[in-house]
Design an enzyme around this catalytic site. Structure first.
Site, mmCIF file in Angstrom:
data_model
loop_
_atom_site.group_PDB
_atom_site.id
_atom_site.type_symbol
_atom_site.label_atom_id
_atom_site.label_comp_id
_atom_site.label_asym_id
_atom_site.label_seq_id
_atom_site.Cartn_x
_atom_site.Cartn_y
_atom_site.Cartn_z
ATOM 1 N N ALA A 45 0.870 -1.167 0.000
ATOM 2 C CA ALA A 45 0.000 0.000 0.000
ATOM 3 C C ALA A 45 0.913 1.226 0.000
ATOM 4 O O ALA A 45 2.061 1.167 0.449
ATOM 5 C CB ALA A 45 -0.884 -0.015 1.226
ATOM 6 N N GLY A 93 0.561 -4.947 0.960
ATOM 7 C CA GLY A 93 -0.684 -4.988 0.178
ATOM 8 C C GLY A 93 -0.497 -5.642 -1.187
ATOM 9 O O GLY A 93 -1.451 -6.176 -1.755
ATOM 10 N N GLU A 120 -0.788 -9.220 -0.546
ATOM 11 C CA GLU A 120 -2.200 -9.455 -0.201
ATOM 12 C C GLU A 120 -3.087 -9.394 -1.442
ATOM 13 O O GLU A 120 -4.032 -10.175 -1.584
ATOM 14 C CB GLU A 120 -2.634 -8.423 0.850
ATOM 15 C CG GLU A 120 -1.890 -8.654 2.174
ATOM 16 C CD GLU A 120 -2.046 -7.515 3.172
ATOM 17 O OE1 GLU A 120 -1.848 -6.338 2.783
ATOM 18 O OE2 GLU A 120 -2.375 -7.785 4.339
ATOM 19 N N GLU A 125 5.026 -5.003 6.967
ATOM 20 C CA GLU A 125 4.336 -3.910 7.666
ATOM 21 C C GLU A 125 4.854 -3.693 9.081
ATOM 22 O O GLU A 125 4.804 -2.589 9.615
ATOM 23 C CB GLU A 125 2.823 -4.184 7.725
ATOM 24 C CG GLU A 125 2.094 -4.071 6.390
ATOM 25 C CD GLU A 125 2.019 -5.374 5.602
ATOM 26 O OE1 GLU A 125 2.813 -6.302 5.875
ATOM 27 O OE2 GLU A 125 1.161 -5.459 4.707
HETATM 28 C C1 HXC Z 1 5.031 4.327 -1.492
HETATM 29 C C2 HXC Z 1 6.881 3.319 -2.406
HETATM 30 C C3 HXC Z 1 6.536 2.087 -1.802
HETATM 31 C C4 HXC Z 1 5.329 2.039 -1.028
HETATM 32 C C5 HXC Z 1 8.369 1.827 -2.904
HETATM 33 N N1 HXC Z 1 8.015 3.114 -3.076
HETATM 34 N N2 HXC Z 1 7.487 1.180 -2.132
HETATM 35 N N3 HXC Z 1 6.128 4.426 -2.247
HETATM 36 N N4 HXC Z 1 4.631 3.186 -0.898
HETATM 37 N N5 HXC Z 1 4.907 0.921 -0.455
HETATM 38 C C6 HXC Z 1 8.717 4.149 -3.846
HETATM 39 C C7 HXC Z 1 9.957 4.628 -3.131
HETATM 40 O O1 HXC Z 1 9.609 5.603 -2.141
HETATM 41 C C8 HXC Z 1 10.737 5.216 -4.270
HETATM 42 O O2 HXC Z 1 10.200 6.466 -4.624
HETATM 43 C C9 HXC Z 1 10.421 4.262 -5.423
HETATM 44 O O3 HXC Z 1 9.204 3.603 -5.052
HETATM 45 C C10 HXC Z 1 11.494 3.199 -5.635
HETATM 46 O O4 HXC Z 1 11.709 2.557 -4.400
HETATM 47 P P1 HXC Z 1 13.159 2.335 -3.757
HETATM 48 O O5 HXC Z 1 12.961 2.102 -2.299
HETATM 49 O O6 HXC Z 1 14.067 3.434 -4.150
HETATM 50 O O7 HXC Z 1 13.611 0.993 -4.494
HETATM 51 P P2 HXC Z 1 14.595 -0.118 -3.956
HETATM 52 O O8 HXC Z 1 15.764 0.477 -3.250
HETATM 53 O O9 HXC Z 1 14.858 -1.019 -5.130
HETATM 54 O O10 HXC Z 1 13.771 -0.944 -2.829
HETATM 55 C C11 HXC Z 1 12.606 -1.652 -3.218
HETATM 56 C C12 HXC Z 1 11.791 -2.047 -1.958
HETATM 57 C C13 HXC Z 1 11.522 -0.782 -1.095
HETATM 58 C C14 HXC Z 1 12.563 -3.075 -1.130
HETATM 59 C C15 HXC Z 1 10.491 -2.683 -2.444
HETATM 60 O O11 HXC Z 1 10.973 0.242 -1.956
HETATM 61 C C16 HXC Z 1 10.561 -1.002 0.032
HETATM 62 O O12 HXC Z 1 10.933 -1.547 1.068
HETATM 63 N N6 HXC Z 1 9.325 -0.527 -0.127
HETATM 64 C C17 HXC Z 1 8.322 -0.564 0.931
HETATM 65 C C18 HXC Z 1 7.779 -1.950 1.106
HETATM 66 C C19 HXC Z 1 6.743 -1.992 2.227
HETATM 67 O O13 HXC Z 1 7.049 -1.665 3.388
HETATM 68 N N7 HXC Z 1 5.541 -2.402 1.879
HETATM 69 C C20 HXC Z 1 4.415 -2.472 2.857
HETATM 70 C C21 HXC Z 1 3.630 -1.192 2.840
HETATM 71 S S1 HXC Z 1 2.351 -1.172 4.055
HETATM 72 P P3 HXC Z 1 11.090 7.840 -4.578
HETATM 73 O O14 HXC Z 1 10.092 8.894 -4.924
HETATM 74 O O15 HXC Z 1 11.644 7.904 -3.211
HETATM 75 O O16 HXC Z 1 12.108 7.583 -5.639
HETATM 76 C C22 HXC Z 1 1.110 -2.085 3.360
HETATM 77 C C23 HXC Z 1 -0.179 -2.193 4.167
HETATM 78 C C24 HXC Z 1 -1.242 -2.943 3.445
HETATM 79 O O17 HXC Z 1 1.223 -2.578 2.297
HETATM 80 C C25 HXC Z 1 -2.592 -2.822 4.128
HETATM 81 C C26 HXC Z 1 -3.443 -1.714 3.612
HETATM 82 C C27 HXC Z 1 -4.865 -1.716 4.114
#
Ligand code: HXC
Length: 258
Positions: A65, A109, A112, A132
């Site tokens: 998400a 997400g 999911e 998360e």
């Molecule tokens: C918003 C995101 C994002 C996310 C990546 N980006 N994941 N933006 N939400 N979930 C954006 C980054 O900010 C960045 O933008 C661009 O995508 C590229 O990501 P990088 O981090 O630079 O890439 P990389 O170094 O290759 O790492 C990839 C990654 C990492 C390991 C996937 O991006 C990451 O850990 N992302 C978050 C994963 C996460 O925690 N997901 C769970 C979210 S909570 P900029 O603008 O900075 O270049 C969830 C809750 C669900 O999902 C329930 C909802 C009801």
């Protein structure tokens, strides 16, 4: 209909819905999930479509998400909007089969969403995770529930509590994905599976999907009765006559969804 965050392509009997927010690794925001729900409803209504594929990019199916969208929200905001509740209900209400074709990250997400589909075909580059916990929250779109049913308590606890990622091979071994294929042939394999599904009677396809899902909602005896009644009901269709006649006449069946 034109969308901004997904690309929809209908070719023959298969609708492919490609998540398209490359700058955010296909992070799921309200706009994208709203469009995805609409596109799925449209595909469900389109008589030409017999199977749906949801996919992302090579690098990411979806990295979760959208953290930027969620970061400013309060408990009351989340509660009163029932954050992503209606969108996830809309996705799982789709009656036609949905294949998730996953390459790269399927996190939070994103993992999911893949689990809301009917089965997952993974590229050998796929990485699944529920990270998360690293954000001070927990999965909110089925990660503690579907993942536990799919891969069992021990592995689900490991994923949800440590936030570690699972590679494609482990995901297949654990029962999260149905098959792993080389990344370069992911869409070809997903398409071949969708084409195979599209050949069947739409009636038995829809009923089969419903009955497998019943297994997650009911006790075994209720589920077995539900299956038996659904099986019996299919004997009131022309496609049952055709399917069985074709077998006996040693030819391929020509289903007409009747
Ligand atoms: C918003 C995101 C994002 C996310 C990546 N980006 N994941 N933006 N939400 N979930 C954006 C980054 O900010 C960045 O933008 C661009 O995508 C590229 O990501 P990088 O981090 O630079 O890439 P990389 O170094 O290759 O790492 C990839 C990654 C990492 C390991 C996937 O991006 C990451 O850990 N992302 C978050 C994963 C996460 O925690 N997901 C769970 C979210 S909570 P900029 O603008 O900075 O270049 C969830 C809750 C669900 O999902 C329930 C909802 C009801």
């Amino acid at each position: 209909m034109a969308y901004e965050t997904i690309i929809v392509e209908v070719e023959d009997h298969v609708a492919t819905l490609k998540l398209n927010r490359p700058d955010a690794l296909n992070a799921l925001n309200s706009h994208l999930l709203g469009e995805l729900s609409q596109a799925l409803a449209e595909a469900d209504r389109n008589d030409k479509v017999r199977c749906i594929i949801i996919t992302g990019s090579q690098k990411a199916f979806a990295a979760g998400a959208d953290i930027k969208e969620m970061s400013e929200k309060s408990y009351v905001d989340m509660l009163m909007s029932d954050f992503f509740g209606s969108e996830s209900n809309a996705i799982t209400a789709t009656r036609k089969p949905i294949i998730a074709a996953v390459s790269g990250y399927a996190l939070g997400g994103g993992c999911e969403l893949a689990m809301m589909c009917d089965f997952i075909i993974a590229a050998d580059t796929a990485k699944f995770g529920q990270p998360e916990i690293n954000l001070g929250v927990i999965p909110g779109l089925g990660g503690t529930q579907r993942l536990t049913r799919f891969i069992g308590k021990s592995k689900a606890m490991d994923m949800v509590l440590t936030g570690r990622f699972m590679d494609a091979e482990e995901a297949e071994r654990s029962g999260l994905v149905s098959r792993v294929v080389p990344a370069k042939s992911l869409m070809e394999e997903a398409r071949a599976a969708a084409d195979k599904i599209a050949e069947k009677s739409m009636i038995s396809t829809v009923v089969a999907k419903e009955q497998v899902n019943v297994a997650y909602e009911m006790t075994l005896s209720q589920g077995l009765l539900s299956e038996r009644r659904a099986f019996h009901a299919l004997f009131n269709t022309e496609d049952q006559n055709e399917g069985m006649a074709a077998f006996m006449e040693k030819r391929s069946a020509q289903f007409r969804d009747r």
